[in-house]
Design a protein around this motif. Structure first.
Motif, PDB file in Angstrom:
ATOM      1  N   ALA A   1       0.844  -1.199   0.000  1.00 27.33           N
ATOM      2  CA  ALA A   1       0.000   0.000   0.000  1.00 27.33           C
ATOM      3  C   ALA A   1       0.876   1.243   0.000  1.00 27.33           C
ATOM      4  O   ALA A   1       2.079   1.183   0.250  1.00 27.33           O
ATOM      5  CB  ALA A   1      -0.889  -0.011   1.244  1.00 27.33           C
ATOM      6  N   GLY A   2       0.258   2.377  -0.269  1.00 26.48           N
ATOM      7  CA  GLY A   2       0.950   3.653  -0.164  1.00 26.48           C
ATOM      8  C   GLY A   2       1.259   3.970   1.299  1.00 26.48           C
ATOM      9  O   GLY A   2       0.834   3.250   2.203  1.00 26.48           O
ATOM     10  N   ARG A   3       1.974   5.080   1.501  1.00 24.17           N
ATOM     11  CA  ARG A   3       2.372   5.423   2.872  1.00 24.17           C
ATOM     12  C   ARG A   3       1.157   5.718   3.755  1.00 24.17           C
ATOM     13  O   ARG A   3       1.201   5.523   4.952  1.00 24.17           O
ATOM     14  CB  ARG A   3       3.333   6.616   2.844  1.00 24.17           C
ATOM     15  CG  ARG A   3       4.688   6.251   2.238  1.00 24.17           C
ATOM     16  CD  ARG A   3       5.676   7.389   2.326  1.00 24.17           C
ATOM     17  NE  ARG A   3       5.332   8.524   1.497  1.00 24.17           N
ATOM     18  CZ  ARG A   3       5.511   8.554   0.161  1.00 24.17           C
ATOM     19  NH1 ARG A   3       6.019   7.513  -0.485  1.00 24.17           N
ATOM     20  NH2 ARG A   3       5.170   9.623  -0.531  1.00 24.17           N
ATOM     21  N   LEU A   4       0.083   6.189   3.165  1.00 29.42           N
ATOM     22  CA  LEU A   4      -1.147   6.466   3.913  1.00 29.42           C
ATOM     23  C   LEU A   4      -2.296   5.721   3.232  1.00 29.42           C
ATOM     24  O   LEU A   4      -2.431   5.777   2.015  1.00 29.42           O
ATOM     25  CB  LEU A   4      -1.436   7.978   3.904  1.00 29.42           C
ATOM     26  CG  LEU A   4      -2.681   8.424   4.658  1.00 29.42           C
ATOM     27  CD1 LEU A   4      -2.523   8.160   6.148  1.00 29.42           C
ATOM     28  CD2 LEU A   4      -2.951   9.904   4.412  1.00 29.42           C
ATOM     29  N   VAL A   5      -3.095   5.021   4.029  1.00 27.35           N
ATOM     30  CA  VAL A   5      -4.253   4.321   3.468  1.00 27.35           C
ATOM     31  C   VAL A   5      -5.517   5.076   3.867  1.00 27.35           C
ATOM     32  O   VAL A   5      -5.756   5.329   5.054  1.00 27.35           O
ATOM     33  CB  VAL A   5      -4.311   2.858   3.962  1.00 27.35           C
ATOM     34  CG1 VAL A   5      -5.582   2.177   3.435  1.00 27.35           C
ATOM     35  CG2 VAL A   5      -3.068   2.096   3.509  1.00 27.35           C
ATOM     36  N   VAL A   6      -6.285   5.453   2.853  1.00 34.56           N
ATOM     37  CA  VAL A   6      -7.537   6.172   3.070  1.00 34.56           C
ATOM     38  C   VAL A   6      -8.677   5.290   2.580  1.00 34.56           C
ATOM     39  O   VAL A   6      -8.614   4.740   1.478  1.00 34.56           O
ATOM     40  CB  VAL A   6      -7.541   7.519   2.301  1.00 34.56           C
ATOM     41  CG1 VAL A   6      -8.897   8.215   2.415  1.00 34.56           C
ATOM     42  CG2 VAL A   6      -6.431   8.430   2.818  1.00 34.56           C
ATOM     43  N   GLY A   7      -9.700   5.147   3.402  1.00 33.99           N
ATOM     44  CA  GLY A   7     -10.876   4.379   3.007  1.00 33.99           C
ATOM     45  C   GLY A   7     -12.081   5.286   2.978  1.00 33.99           C
ATOM     46  O   GLY A   7     -12.239   6.143   3.850  1.00 33.99           O
ATOM     47  N   VAL A   8     -12.921   5.107   1.976  1.00 38.70           N
ATOM     48  CA  VAL A   8     -14.172   5.861   1.914  1.00 38.70           C
ATOM     49  C   VAL A   8     -15.292   4.856   1.748  1.00 38.70           C
ATOM     50  O   VAL A   8     -15.219   3.954   0.897  1.00 38.70           O
ATOM     51  CB  VAL A   8     -14.184   6.868   0.740  1.00 38.70           C
ATOM     52  CG1 VAL A   8     -15.554   7.534   0.615  1.00 38.70           C
ATOM     53  CG2 VAL A   8     -13.100   7.921   0.935  1.00 38.70           C
TER      54      VAL A   8
ATOM     55  N   ALA B   1      -7.749  15.400   8.214  1.00 43.16           N
ATOM     56  CA  ALA B   1      -7.211  14.131   8.726  1.00 43.16           C
ATOM     57  C   ALA B   1      -6.000  13.680   7.912  1.00 43.16           C
ATOM     58  O   ALA B   1      -5.016  13.173   8.470  1.00 43.16           O
ATOM     59  CB  ALA B   1      -8.310  13.062   8.691  1.00 43.16           C
ATOM     60  N   ILE B   2      -6.060  13.880   6.611  1.00 37.74           N
ATOM     61  CA  ILE B   2      -4.913  13.514   5.759  1.00 37.74           C
ATOM     62  C   ILE B   2      -3.703  14.365   6.125  1.00 37.74           C
ATOM     63  O   ILE B   2      -2.593  13.863   6.277  1.00 37.74           O
ATOM     64  CB  ILE B   2      -5.285  13.678   4.264  1.00 37.74           C
ATOM     65  CG1 ILE B   2      -6.299  12.608   3.860  1.00 37.74           C
ATOM     66  CG2 ILE B   2      -4.021  13.578   3.379  1.00 37.74           C
ATOM     67  CD1 ILE B   2      -6.931  12.834   2.490  1.00 37.74           C
ATOM     68  N   ARG B   3      -3.919  15.667   6.306  1.00 38.28           N
ATOM     69  CA  ARG B   3      -2.804  16.546   6.674  1.00 38.28           C
ATOM     70  C   ARG B   3      -2.228  16.151   8.025  1.00 38.28           C
ATOM     71  O   ARG B   3      -1.014  16.087   8.194  1.00 38.28           O
ATOM     72  CB  ARG B   3      -3.256  18.010   6.681  1.00 38.28           C
ATOM     73  CG  ARG B   3      -3.080  18.669   5.330  1.00 38.28           C
ATOM     74  CD  ARG B   3      -3.310  20.165   5.367  1.00 38.28           C
ATOM     75  NE  ARG B   3      -4.748  20.440   5.282  1.00 38.28           N
ATOM     76  CZ  ARG B   3      -5.493  20.945   6.252  1.00 38.28           C
ATOM     77  NH1 ARG B   3      -4.968  21.285   7.397  1.00 38.28           N
ATOM     78  NH2 ARG B   3      -6.764  21.136   6.072  1.00 38.28           N
ATOM     79  N   ALA B   4      -3.110  15.845   8.981  1.00 38.70           N
ATOM     80  CA  ALA B   4      -2.629  15.457  10.319  1.00 38.70           C
ATOM     81  C   ALA B   4      -1.786  14.191  10.246  1.00 38.70           C
ATOM     82  O   ALA B   4      -0.743  14.076  10.890  1.00 38.70           O
ATOM     83  CB  ALA B   4      -3.819  15.255  11.249  1.00 38.70           C
ATOM     84  N   GLU B   5      -2.216  13.231   9.437  1.00 36.86           N
ATOM     85  CA  GLU B   5      -1.473  11.962   9.326  1.00 36.86           C
ATOM     86  C   GLU B   5      -0.149  12.143   8.599  1.00 36.86           C
ATOM     87  O   GLU B   5       0.840  11.526   8.962  1.00 36.86           O
ATOM     88  CB  GLU B   5      -2.321  10.914   8.599  1.00 36.86           C
ATOM     89  CG  GLU B   5      -3.392  10.282   9.445  1.00 36.86           C
ATOM     90  CD  GLU B   5      -2.838   9.441  10.586  1.00 36.86           C
ATOM     91  OE1 GLU B   5      -1.839   8.732  10.378  1.00 36.86           O
ATOM     92  OE2 GLU B   5      -3.406   9.499  11.684  1.00 36.86           O
ATOM     93  N   THR B   6      -0.146  12.979   7.573  1.00 36.93           N
ATOM     94  CA  THR B   6       1.069  13.113   6.785  1.00 36.93           C
ATOM     95  C   THR B   6       2.103  14.016   7.467  1.00 36.93           C
ATOM     96  O   THR B   6       3.279  13.965   7.148  1.00 36.93           O
ATOM     97  CB  THR B   6       0.791  13.628   5.359  1.00 36.93           C
ATOM     98  OG1 THR B   6       0.003  14.806   5.440  1.00 36.93           O
ATOM     99  CG2 THR B   6       0.054  12.618   4.539  1.00 36.93           C
ATOM    100  N   GLU B   7       1.651  14.831   8.437  1.00 35.08           N
ATOM    101  CA  GLU B   7       2.573  15.713   9.147  1.00 35.08           C
ATOM    102  C   GLU B   7       3.137  15.079  10.401  1.00 35.08           C
ATOM    103  O   GLU B   7       3.924  15.676  11.097  1.00 35.08           O
ATOM    104  CB  GLU B   7       1.875  17.037   9.485  1.00 35.08           C
ATOM    105  CG  GLU B   7       1.643  17.901   8.252  1.00 35.08           C
ATOM    106  CD  GLU B   7       0.700  19.055   8.505  1.00 35.08           C
ATOM    107  OE1 GLU B   7       0.308  19.259   9.673  1.00 35.08           O
ATOM    108  OE2 GLU B   7       0.336  19.730   7.530  1.00 35.08           O
ATOM    109  N   ARG B   8       2.684  13.864  10.719  1.00 33.37           N
ATOM    110  CA  ARG B   8       3.167  13.189  11.936  1.00 33.37           C
ATOM    111  C   ARG B   8       4.635  12.908  11.868  1.00 33.37           C
ATOM    112  O   ARG B   8       5.187  12.583  10.867  1.00 33.37           O
ATOM    113  CB  ARG B   8       2.458  11.836  12.118  1.00 33.37           C
ATOM    114  CG  ARG B   8       1.114  11.963  12.695  1.00 33.37           C
ATOM    115  CD  ARG B   8       0.501  10.601  12.750  1.00 33.37           C
ATOM    116  NE  ARG B   8      -0.691  10.654  13.566  1.00 33.37           N
ATOM    117  CZ  ARG B   8      -1.071   9.697  14.381  1.00 33.37           C
ATOM    118  NH1 ARG B   8      -0.364   8.626  14.506  1.00 33.37           N
ATOM    119  NH2 ARG B   8      -2.172   9.803  15.065  1.00 33.37           N
TER     120      ARG B   8
END
Ligand code: FES
Length: 160
Positions: free
Chosen positions: A76-83, A153-160
């Motif tokens: 998977a990519g570095r961040l997994v997003v589910g909708v 939420a994406i920004r928060a996860e990617t800035e961790r």
């Protein structure tokens, strides 16, 4: 050389996981779940090793691994997003959220962005219908998801 060493270490880990679970009835699913939990996907050696440990055919293992959409056969990519694409969320604006997620992440559902930054998964109900539309970012559930909340939420996860 380093890659070969890493591959052998991964294979040893897969074999250890499979061996630890092999005595259980219906061990195949728990083994695949455990391997994916460990690596984030099912590395290519998984099928051969698990088939060997369980004394079943590779086709049996590959069939299960490919049948269930939750098993990844590519990293998977570095961040997994589910909708959520199921009915209650669709009725609550899920289509617009889905379109936004595709645009924001730069990939369609079931795909990973070309730069490996994110993978977008379609989910068919998080069990969070009362707070539709629902999404998840890095495994964290978001209720009443909007493009703005998804983006935050994406920004928060990617800035961790
Ligand atoms: S339908 Fe989307 S969380 Fe249940």
């Amino acid at each position: 050389m380093a890659q070969q060493t890493e591959d052998r270490a991964d294979e040893a880990t897969i074999r250890a996981i499979a061996t630890a679970e092999a005595g259980r009835p219906g061990a195949l699913m728990p083994i695949l779940v455990a391997v994916q939990r460990r690596f984030g996907w099912l590395p290519p050696a998984t099928v051969e090793i698990v088939a060997d440990v369980l004394n079943v055919s590779r086709a049996d293992v590959a069939g299960v691994a490919s049948f269930y959409a939750d098993f990844r056969i590519e990293p998977a990519g570095r961040l997994v997003v589910g909708v959520c694409r199921a009915e209650a969320c669709q009725a609550a604006g899920g289509e617009a959220l889905a379109a936004y997620a595709e645009e924001r992440l730069g990939c369609g559902f079931g795909a990973t962005a070309a730069d490996g930054s994110a993978t977008l998964d379609a989910v068919y109900c998080f069990g969070n219908c009362a707070l539709a539309p629902a999404a998840s970012v890095g495994g964290r559930l978001i209720g009443r998801a909007s493009p703005e909340r998804l983006d935050a939420a994406i920004r928060a996860e990617t800035e961790r």
